[in-house]
Design a protein around this motif. Structure first.
Motif, mmCIF file in Angstrom:
data_model
loop_
_atom_site.group_PDB
_atom_site.id
_atom_site.type_symbol
_atom_site.label_atom_id
_atom_site.label_comp_id
_atom_site.label_asym_id
_atom_site.label_seq_id
_atom_site.Cartn_x
_atom_site.Cartn_y
_atom_site.Cartn_z
ATOM 1 N N UNK A 177 0.827 -1.202 0.000
ATOM 2 C CA UNK A 177 0.000 0.000 0.000
ATOM 3 C C UNK A 177 0.859 1.248 0.000
ATOM 4 N N UNK A 178 0.267 2.422 0.067
ATOM 5 C CA UNK A 178 -1.164 2.657 0.118
ATOM 6 C C UNK A 178 -1.739 2.926 -1.281
ATOM 7 N N UNK A 179 -0.923 3.583 -2.143
ATOM 8 C CA UNK A 179 -1.379 3.913 -3.476
ATOM 9 C C UNK A 179 -1.029 5.343 -3.833
ATOM 10 N N UNK A 180 -1.564 5.816 -4.982
ATOM 11 C CA UNK A 180 -1.300 7.187 -5.385
ATOM 12 C C UNK A 180 -2.559 7.802 -5.969
ATOM 13 N N UNK A 181 -2.527 9.118 -6.187
ATOM 14 C CA UNK A 181 -3.698 9.833 -6.668
ATOM 15 C C UNK A 181 -3.295 10.864 -7.706
ATOM 16 N N UNK A 182 -4.191 11.069 -8.671
ATOM 17 C CA UNK A 182 -4.039 12.109 -9.686
ATOM 18 C C UNK A 182 -5.011 13.220 -9.331
ATOM 19 N N UNK A 183 -4.524 14.456 -9.314
ATOM 20 C CA UNK A 183 -5.321 15.579 -8.816
ATOM 21 C C UNK A 183 -5.524 16.638 -9.896
ATOM 22 N N UNK A 184 -6.703 17.266 -9.850
ATOM 23 C CA UNK A 184 -6.972 18.528 -10.548
ATOM 24 C C UNK A 184 -7.672 19.412 -9.525
ATOM 25 N N UNK A 185 -6.924 20.277 -8.857
ATOM 26 C CA UNK A 185 -7.436 20.973 -7.690
ATOM 27 C C UNK A 185 -7.103 22.458 -7.713
ATOM 28 N N UNK A 186 -7.837 23.180 -6.901
ATOM 29 C CA UNK A 186 -7.654 24.628 -6.788
ATOM 30 C C UNK A 186 -6.320 24.964 -6.143
ATOM 31 N N UNK A 187 -5.945 24.211 -5.110
ATOM 32 C CA UNK A 187 -4.702 24.443 -4.383
ATOM 33 C C UNK A 187 -3.699 23.344 -4.697
ATOM 34 N N UNK A 188 -2.437 23.667 -4.561
ATOM 35 C CA UNK A 188 -1.372 22.726 -4.890
ATOM 36 C C UNK A 188 -0.331 22.718 -3.787
ATOM 37 N N UNK A 189 0.497 21.654 -3.802
ATOM 38 C CA UNK A 189 1.641 21.563 -2.886
ATOM 39 C C UNK A 189 1.199 21.567 -1.416
ATOM 40 N N UNK A 190 0.045 20.966 -1.131
ATOM 41 C CA UNK A 190 -0.436 20.890 0.243
ATOM 42 C C UNK A 190 -0.473 19.430 0.673
ATOM 43 N N UNK A 191 0.538 19.001 1.384
ATOM 44 C CA UNK A 191 0.635 17.606 1.782
ATOM 45 C C UNK A 191 -0.365 17.287 2.887
ATOM 46 N N UNK A 192 -0.814 16.024 2.901
ATOM 47 C CA UNK A 192 -1.791 15.602 3.890
ATOM 48 C C UNK A 192 -1.928 14.099 3.921
ATOM 49 N N UNK A 193 -3.058 13.639 4.448
ATOM 50 C CA UNK A 193 -3.247 12.211 4.716
ATOM 51 C C UNK A 193 -4.054 11.484 3.648
ATOM 52 N N UNK A 194 -4.394 12.157 2.552
ATOM 53 C CA UNK A 194 -5.145 11.492 1.478
ATOM 54 C C UNK A 194 -4.175 11.197 0.337
ATOM 55 N N UNK A 195 -3.556 10.040 0.397
ATOM 56 C CA UNK A 195 -2.552 9.640 -0.598
ATOM 57 C C UNK A 195 -1.483 10.719 -0.759
#
Length: 330
Positions: free
Chosen positions: A105-123
């Motif tokens: 695990x755990x996996x990875x994610x592809x994002x298209x978001x308003x904010x960037x470079x904000x690390x956290x607990x969702x992949x």
């Protein structure tokens, strides 16, 4: 005459270049370099032109490693140019591999978001994001029973008010999903995210057939322009290498008219999957399934001690009853 000779000599090269592009690109679409990431990655020093990386991300000559096969690390890479294209398709060439055979695990994610470079607990990225996320979840020791196996690809649209539920593997907020056995392949694996006229379509090429297989399609998805693309990954108690080989962005060549202004509101999905029923984690056989390592060891020890104590108590009670039974005959 000399110019004509040079032109004739260059024609085969031009044809070769054209056909090489035709193999990789849909001729109806247009590759946008400002949102594309291909080898060679590095510019001057450790920088990657048009992209920023954060966390444990490592840039090599052959891939960008978001996480290595070690516990509790995160990494991400983000495009630093906002996307102003309405209809687009994103191709991600990736590789997920590691030493784990049954647990990973755990996996990875592809994002298209308003904010960037904000690390956290969702992949590896922050929760309650604003935008679109495509999750490629490999967590084999997943929480609770679901009607799918892992690895699993799913989509989530968030206006900033929703939280990703790790205990449910995100099944209560996903738009749609499909199983995808993309881990530990010895050939290239790809995922495509297509957004066209409020329709979101995710496809995959993980069987080494050089053809796209549809994962799911969701209609009624509203995504504004001006957001950023990124890819992030994370490991927890279980781990894997999460490598990105390339990211290619295509502006779709469509017949749509641009008379209407682009959508600028909050991301919205008009249709979502119904929340799935699941057994409470604290009941039944799933209690042991959600424990691992030292916790599981101590639980097993306590169970063994409990069985031994019950056995001793039962034996003492049995002996007492036998003694009382003999006394009645004297």
């Amino acid at each position: 005459m000399a110019a004509y000779t040079i032109l004739v000599r260059r024609i085969p090269l031009l044809l070769l270049f054209y056909f090489s592009l035709a193999e990789d690109f849909n001729p109806l679409d247009y590759l946008r370099r400002e949102h594309t990431l291909t080898k060679p990655y590095q510019g001057s020093g450790l920088s990657v032109p048009l992209w920023d990386f954060v966390g444990n991300t490592l840039v090599t000559n052959s891939h960008i490693r978001l996480t290595s096969d070690h516990q509790s690390i995160k990494g991400a890479i983000w495009n630093n140019v906002p996307c102003i294209v309405r209809n687009w398709e994103l191709h991600v060439n990736f590789k997920v591999h590691g030493s784990g055979k049954t647990l990973f695990g755990d996996g990875f994610a592809i994002w298209y978001t308003k904010d960037r470079m904000q690390m956290g607990n969702v992949f590896g990225n922050s929760d309650q994001f604003v935008g679109l996320a495509i999750f490629l979840d490999t967590y084999s020791n997943h929480n609770g029973p679901h009607n799918h196996q892992h690895p699993y690809i799913s989509a989530m649209v968030n206006n900033g008010s929703l939280a990703y539920d790790h205990d449910d593997d995100g099944t209560h907020t996903q738009l749609a999903g499909c199983e995808a056995q993309f881990r530990n392949k010895n050939y290239d694996t790809h995922v495509a995210v297509r957004y066209h006229n409020t329709e979101l379509k995710v496809s995959m090429d993980i069987d080494n057939k050089n053809e796209w297989k549809e994962c799911f399609t969701v209609k009624g998805v509203l995504l504004p322009v001006g957001y950023y693309f990124g890819v992030s990954a994370a490991t927890g108690e279980l781990a894997d290498n999460h490598d990105i080989i390339s990211v290619k962005f295509y502006e779709l060549d469509t017949d749509d008219t641009n008379d209407t202004p682009p959508y600028t509101g909050l991301p919205e999905a008009k249709y979502m999957e119904e929340p799935r029923d699941r057994v409470d984690e604290n009941k039944g056989s799933y209690l042991l399934g959600n424990l691992s390592g030292i916790k599981l060891f101590f639980v097993i020890i306590l169970i063994i001690i409990g069985v031994c104590v019950c056995g001793v108590v039962g034996f003492v009670v049995f002996q007492k009853r036998q003694e009382n039974s003999r006394k009645r005959f004297y």
